[in-house]
Design a protein around this motif. Structure first.
Motif, short mmCIF file in Angstrom:
data_model
loop_
_atom_site.label_atom_id
_atom_site.label_comp_id
_atom_site.label_asym_id
_atom_site.label_seq_id
_atom_site.Cartn_x
_atom_site.Cartn_y
_atom_site.Cartn_z
N LYS A 50 0.84 -1.20 0.00
CA LYS A 50 0.00 0.00 0.00
C LYS A 50 0.89 1.26 0.00
CE LYS A 50 -4.18 -1.70 0.47
NZ LYS A 50 -5.26 -1.46 -0.43
N GLY A 56 -2.12 6.51 0.41
CA GLY A 56 -3.53 6.30 0.75
C GLY A 56 -4.03 4.95 0.28
N ASN A 57 -4.69 4.92 -0.87
CA ASN A 57 -5.26 3.66 -1.35
C ASN A 57 -4.55 3.14 -2.61
OD1 ASN A 57 -6.16 5.65 -3.01
ND2 ASN A 57 -8.27 4.94 -3.12
N VAL A 67 -3.04 4.37 -8.54
CA VAL A 67 -4.36 4.51 -7.95
C VAL A 67 -5.39 4.30 -9.04
CG1 VAL A 67 -5.93 6.12 -6.80
CG2 VAL A 67 -3.51 6.12 -6.21
#
Length: 66
Positions: free
Chosen positions: A31, A34-35, A60
């Motif tokens: 990861k 963030g995402n 992302v």
């Protein structure tokens, strides 16, 4: 010729126990941002947002808000 075939057969098998010896294996799919996920290269449906270790790309899904 026979030793060459034996070597090719041994090299074609991937031993999961040796995967931990590869420094990229611990960084791949980690990861980030963030995402995001660290990959060798972002796909067309993903956007490059940062770089991870070993020149991996932090990808992302979609078009993230800026």
């Amino acid at each position: 010729m026979k030793p060459l075939v034996i070597v090719l057969v041994l090299l074609s098998r991937v031993d999961p126990a040796l995967a931990g010896l590869n420094p990229l294996s611990s960084e791949m799919h980690q990861k980030c941002y963030g995402n995001g996920i660290c990959r060798l290269e972002c796909s067309t449906s993903e956007m490059l947002v940062a770089y991870c270790m070993f020149q991996l790309e932090c990808c992302v899904k979609g078009n993230p808000e800026t």
